[in-house]
Design an enzyme around this catalytic site. Sequence first.
Site, PDB file in Angstrom:
ATOM      1  N   SER A   6       0.789  -1.151  -0.091  1.00 16.50           N
ATOM      2  CA  SER A   6       0.052   0.050   0.056  1.00 16.50           C
ATOM      3  C   SER A   6       0.872   1.448  -0.035  1.00 16.50           C
ATOM      4  CB  SER A   6      -0.934  -0.091   1.238  1.00 16.50           C
ATOM      5  OG  SER A   6      -0.116   0.001   2.393  1.00 16.50           O
ATOM      6  N   HIS A  53      -0.757   6.189   6.251  1.00 14.14           N
ATOM      7  CA  HIS A  53      -0.348   6.023   4.844  1.00 14.14           C
ATOM      8  C   HIS A  53       0.155   7.165   4.151  1.00 14.14           C
ATOM      9  CE1 HIS A  53      -1.945   1.988   5.330  1.00 14.14           C
ATOM     10  NE2 HIS A  53      -1.248   1.424   3.986  1.00 14.14           N
TER      11      HIS A  53
END
Length: 298
Positions: free
Chosen positions: A54, A276
Amino acid sequence: MSPEAPFAPDAPAKTRRSRNAALVAAAALGLSLAAAPAAAEEAPFQHYVALGDSFTAGPLIPPYAPGSDPRCLRSSANYAQLTADRLGAAAFTDVSCSGAVIADLSEPRFSGVAPQYDALTPDTDLVTVGIGGNDFGFVDVLTTCAKRSLGNPLGNPCERYYGDELDERVEGLRDEVSGVYGEIAARSPDATVLAVGYLQILPERNGCWPREPIARGDVAYLDGVQTALNTMIAEEAAAHGAVFVDVLERGHDICAPGSERWVEGIVPENSAAPVHPNAAGMAAVADRVSDALGAPAA
């Protein structure tokens, strides 16, 4: 997942020594890898393949990559796509997928999603790869540390809980990480291979509890663990002739102001998945990848 930071007063001496060793190794690698020959004269690349999890795919960063499997949450504004655009690669294949572990490179992550290695061919001449964080279990570690911070926000409950286990996890991943770069070399023997590190998640020390619930004394500990992971990846990549792209730059972690942040916190202020990279972080990584290839930044 870096660490010139001091540790909490009750941190084990062995852990402090481990962090110092990681720093020395990182510094040495930085010097040796910086001298690796640039691939600028080989551009434009004919076939660029991006592999990864990711931190490569870019979940929840708009817009989504057209034609990609929605389960992989792949953004067309991730660093791989930005790099491909800058290089003017003749062909570009991004098979990064959110949640991917090393096994997903050789096996389907989801039904109907081919193993990532399948994108590699003998004609592939550029590969970027960012993998290992999910195998280490950083999300679970951060979740555990967040829960433990609630009872001791000024101490180091997470370090007391894990001790040397996280260092051992990093070392335990060496063979698998080495295998990644060995497999890439076997499938695409003429490719320039870049191992892309993980953007910094936490600051060097103190943190910003309770906004980001990591106890004050655990921030340096976890920052050191992330650096050890990045350093190990760099070492194993270099052993197979790959170049490590160090994306560490202080001041852009989850505690930074929203306008300066490259990795979002538990409650994102910018469009990105929690903990993230956001669009600014992806652009910063693309700059470093482009620089490693001798290509102009945006």
